[in-house]
Write a protein that holds these residues in place. Sequence first.
Motif, PDB file in Angstrom:
ATOM      1  N   VAL A 144       0.827  -1.206   0.000  1.00  0.00           N
ATOM      2  CA  VAL A 144       0.000   0.000   0.000  1.00  0.00           C
ATOM      3  C   VAL A 144       0.862   1.257   0.000  1.00  0.00           C
ATOM      4  O   VAL A 144       2.082   1.202   0.148  1.00  0.00           O
ATOM      5  CB  VAL A 144      -0.944   0.001   1.218  1.00  0.00           C
ATOM      6  N   ASP A 145       0.198   2.414  -0.162  1.00  0.00           N
ATOM      7  CA  ASP A 145       0.909   3.692  -0.237  1.00  0.00           C
ATOM      8  C   ASP A 145       0.780   4.528   1.030  1.00  0.00           C
ATOM      9  O   ASP A 145       1.654   5.334   1.324  1.00  0.00           O
ATOM     10  CB  ASP A 145       0.373   4.500  -1.431  1.00  0.00           C
ATOM     11  N   VAL A 146      -0.285   4.367   1.771  1.00  0.00           N
ATOM     12  CA  VAL A 146      -0.489   5.137   2.995  1.00  0.00           C
ATOM     13  C   VAL A 146      -1.440   4.364   3.902  1.00  0.00           C
ATOM     14  O   VAL A 146      -2.329   3.651   3.415  1.00  0.00           O
ATOM     15  CB  VAL A 146      -1.065   6.547   2.687  1.00  0.00           C
ATOM     16  N   ALA A 147      -1.242   4.470   5.197  1.00  0.00           N
ATOM     17  CA  ALA A 147      -2.152   3.868   6.179  1.00  0.00           C
ATOM     18  C   ALA A 147      -2.845   4.995   6.925  1.00  0.00           C
ATOM     19  O   ALA A 147      -2.200   5.972   7.333  1.00  0.00           O
ATOM     20  CB  ALA A 147      -1.394   2.979   7.161  1.00  0.00           C
ATOM     21  N   ILE A 148      -4.154   4.877   7.093  1.00  0.00           N
ATOM     22  CA  ILE A 148      -4.901   5.919   7.803  1.00  0.00           C
ATOM     23  C   ILE A 148      -5.616   5.308   9.000  1.00  0.00           C
ATOM     24  O   ILE A 148      -6.060   4.151   8.966  1.00  0.00           O
ATOM     25  CB  ILE A 148      -5.910   6.646   6.884  1.00  0.00           C
ATOM     26  N   MET A 149      -5.708   6.086  10.066  1.00  0.00           N
ATOM     27  CA  MET A 149      -6.414   5.668  11.281  1.00  0.00           C
ATOM     28  C   MET A 149      -7.371   6.798  11.660  1.00  0.00           C
ATOM     29  O   MET A 149      -7.058   7.652  12.480  1.00  0.00           O
ATOM     30  CB  MET A 149      -5.427   5.397  12.421  1.00  0.00           C
ATOM     31  N   PRO A 150      -8.571   6.795  11.059  1.00  0.00           N
ATOM     32  CA  PRO A 150      -9.505   7.909  11.259  1.00  0.00           C
ATOM     33  C   PRO A 150     -10.469   7.716  12.430  1.00  0.00           C
ATOM     34  O   PRO A 150     -11.600   8.207  12.398  1.00  0.00           O
ATOM     35  CB  PRO A 150     -10.273   7.926   9.929  1.00  0.00           C
ATOM     36  N   SER A 151     -10.042   7.014  13.470  1.00  0.00           N
ATOM     37  CA  SER A 151     -10.930   6.703  14.591  1.00  0.00           C
ATOM     38  C   SER A 151     -11.497   7.972  15.223  1.00  0.00           C
ATOM     39  O   SER A 151     -10.797   8.964  15.394  1.00  0.00           O
ATOM     40  CB  SER A 151     -10.186   5.882  15.646  1.00  0.00           C
ATOM     41  N   ARG A 152     -12.773   7.894  15.574  1.00  0.00           N
ATOM     42  CA  ARG A 152     -13.411   9.040  16.227  1.00  0.00           C
ATOM     43  C   ARG A 152     -12.904   9.229  17.652  1.00  0.00           C
ATOM     44  O   ARG A 152     -12.927  10.326  18.196  1.00  0.00           O
ATOM     45  CB  ARG A 152     -14.930   8.848  16.223  1.00  0.00           C
ATOM     46  N   THR A 153     -12.484   8.154  18.255  1.00  0.00           N
ATOM     47  CA  THR A 153     -11.843   8.217  19.562  1.00  0.00           C
ATOM     48  C   THR A 153     -11.034   6.943  19.729  1.00  0.00           C
ATOM     49  O   THR A 153     -11.321   5.930  19.081  1.00  0.00           O
ATOM     50  CB  THR A 153     -12.869   8.351  20.704  1.00  0.00           C
ATOM     51  N   GLY A 154     -10.019   6.991  20.571  1.00  0.00           N
ATOM     52  CA  GLY A 154      -9.195   5.805  20.761  1.00  0.00           C
ATOM     53  C   GLY A 154      -8.198   6.015  21.877  1.00  0.00           C
ATOM     54  O   GLY A 154      -7.658   7.118  22.036  1.00  0.00           O
ATOM     55  N   GLY A 155      -7.968   4.953  22.656  1.00  0.00           N
ATOM     56  CA  GLY A 155      -7.028   5.064  23.762  1.00  0.00           C
ATOM     57  C   GLY A 155      -5.636   5.381  23.286  1.00  0.00           C
ATOM     58  O   GLY A 155      -4.986   6.310  23.763  1.00  0.00           O
ATOM     59  N   PHE A 156      -5.139   4.622  22.294  1.00  0.00           N
ATOM     60  CA  PHE A 156      -3.831   4.936  21.728  1.00  0.00           C
ATOM     61  C   PHE A 156      -3.872   4.759  20.210  1.00  0.00           C
ATOM     62  O   PHE A 156      -4.050   5.722  19.495  1.00  0.00           O
ATOM     63  CB  PHE A 156      -2.731   4.076  22.359  1.00  0.00           C
ATOM     64  N   GLY A 157      -3.715   3.551  19.725  1.00  0.00           N
ATOM     65  CA  GLY A 157      -3.735   3.339  18.279  1.00  0.00           C
ATOM     66  C   GLY A 157      -2.481   2.641  17.800  1.00  0.00           C
ATOM     67  O   GLY A 157      -1.668   3.237  17.091  1.00  0.00           O
ATOM     68  N   LEU A 158      -2.316   1.381  18.175  1.00  0.00           N
ATOM     69  CA  LEU A 158      -1.099   0.652  17.826  1.00  0.00           C
ATOM     70  C   LEU A 158      -1.009   0.322  16.343  1.00  0.00           C
ATOM     71  O   LEU A 158       0.089   0.117  15.819  1.00  0.00           O
ATOM     72  CB  LEU A 158      -1.004  -0.628  18.649  1.00  0.00           C
ATOM     73  N   THR A 159      -2.135   0.266  15.631  1.00  0.00           N
ATOM     74  CA  THR A 159      -2.073  -0.069  14.204  1.00  0.00           C
ATOM     75  C   THR A 159      -1.282   0.984  13.434  1.00  0.00           C
ATOM     76  O   THR A 159      -0.439   0.653  12.600  1.00  0.00           O
ATOM     77  CB  THR A 159      -3.487  -0.195  13.616  1.00  0.00           C
ATOM     78  N   ALA A 160      -1.545   2.251  13.714  1.00  0.00           N
ATOM     79  CA  ALA A 160      -0.813   3.315  13.028  1.00  0.00           C
ATOM     80  C   ALA A 160       0.655   3.319  13.441  1.00  0.00           C
ATOM     81  O   ALA A 160       1.541   3.632  12.630  1.00  0.00           O
ATOM     82  CB  ALA A 160      -1.454   4.670  13.324  1.00  0.00           C
ATOM     83  N   LEU A 161       0.935   2.985  14.696  1.00  0.00           N
ATOM     84  CA  LEU A 161       2.321   2.916  15.154  1.00  0.00           C
ATOM     85  C   LEU A 161       3.054   1.791  14.434  1.00  0.00           C
ATOM     86  O   LEU A 161       4.235   1.925  14.078  1.00  0.00           O
ATOM     87  CB  LEU A 161       2.361   2.706  16.662  1.00  0.00           C
ATOM     88  N   GLU A 162       2.382   0.672  14.200  1.00  0.00           N
ATOM     89  CA  GLU A 162       2.990  -0.424  13.449  1.00  0.00           C
ATOM     90  C   GLU A 162       3.325   0.013  12.026  1.00  0.00           C
ATOM     91  O   GLU A 162       4.406  -0.284  11.510  1.00  0.00           O
ATOM     92  CB  GLU A 162       2.039  -1.629  13.421  1.00  0.00           C
ATOM     93  N   ALA A 163       2.383   0.726  11.396  1.00  0.00           N
ATOM     94  CA  ALA A 163       2.616   1.195  10.028  1.00  0.00           C
ATOM     95  C   ALA A 163       3.784   2.170   9.974  1.00  0.00           C
ATOM     96  O   ALA A 163       4.643   2.084   9.091  1.00  0.00           O
ATOM     97  CB  ALA A 163       1.349   1.850   9.489  1.00  0.00           C
ATOM     98  N   MET A 164       3.844   3.114  10.906  1.00  0.00           N
ATOM     99  CA  MET A 164       4.950   4.060  10.947  1.00  0.00           C
ATOM    100  C   MET A 164       6.269   3.332  11.212  1.00  0.00           C
ATOM    101  O   MET A 164       7.313   3.685  10.655  1.00  0.00           O
ATOM    102  CB  MET A 164       4.717   5.120  12.021  1.00  0.00           C
ATOM    103  N   SER A 165       6.238   2.314  12.072  1.00  0.00           N
ATOM    104  CA  SER A 165       7.438   1.532  12.365  1.00  0.00           C
ATOM    105  C   SER A 165       7.981   0.877  11.096  1.00  0.00           C
ATOM    106  O   SER A 165       9.191   0.684  10.956  1.00  0.00           O
ATOM    107  CB  SER A 165       7.134   0.455  13.409  1.00  0.00           C
TER     108      SER A 165
END
Length: 372
Positions: A157-178
């Motif tokens: 893929v070219d970009v990962a997005i995490m458009p959650s309306r609310t969230g405690g942290f968000g490990l999925t986006a951290l995995e993608a950035m990693s």
Amino acid sequence: MYKNYANAMAKREGRNRAEVDLCQIADLVVAVGPKLKEVFSSYLRSSHQDVFQFVPGTFKEFSVVEHATTRANAKFKVLTFGRGDLEDFSLKGYDIAVQAIVELMDSSYHLIFVGAPDGKQDEVAKMLCQTGIPRNQLFVRSFLKDKQRLRKLFCEVDVAIMPSRTGGFGLTALEAMSAGLPILVSGNSGFGRTLRGLTEGKSVVIDSDDPKEWAKAIDAIRQKPRIQRLEEVQRLRRSYEERFSWERQCQSLVERMWKMVYDGVPDEIKARGPRAKLAYENALKKGEVKLYRARIMLMGKDRAGKTSLKKSFLGLPFDPQEDSTDGIQVDPSKFEVKVDQVKNWKLTNENLGVSQFMSDLAKMVAREIQED
């Protein structure tokens, strides 16, 4: 408020009450990320408890991903992923991701949704298509657990997005950035708030749940040369790693726990001078005692014989008219027994919790002072 099942807010209130109750009896409360720290610091204000903030570091298992610097494919693939439980679609903002692709009005944009429950890919795709996205621009896959397959996905893929309306942290986006993949993150997540504190992170945080804003941000990333996009996320990852790492975060947490134990010497120990303080610290570090007791939990349906079994252990007579146990009984005076080499069972009304620990600790302190 974003759950789509019956009595969602009432159930959340009950769970929240249980969480706060647990925090209030804890010696230390650890919150993952700034958002949870802010929330629980507010909840625990009346009990004057401090909340330790723990920010996860990057995932080394994804840092080995090597992205191609050129793209032969004219399609631009947008990834949103996580556990796609149907009840969480609004909460995770999956509808925002779909509507953002619709807003772009360009068939070369494709959305890859990874996280559908096993066997429900078609059901999830049908629900997402109700927002207006053409079926040939949407690809739905099941939840991924395998790290190797996830690494391949990040390359696809070219970009990962995490458009959650609310969230405690968000490990999925951290995995993608990693993995060195460009990201866009909701500002109402813990990860978004963390990134906002970094100069390089502000541009990837979207403070809106309007699909039009997400569409603009996705398009802005596409307009940059691919090599530039990859270099920017590499700079963001380095900046994040300089501020947050698993090692430093864990070390800080360990230091906090040790400080709580060893700096919290009781006043009655301090009053006896340095030798007593040292003996107390040594007792905590090295002291040990043998315990000849165990806690047994008896579980089963009503009238199954739990109470009669307990009485049998204790040598008490069987009562065929024994009352049925109503609910769960956790009274230590009724359910805790002493064990002496796994024999001679007997009832005890003595509270063997903290008082037993303090009693054994006091004996070790006294013994060490006497030996000195």
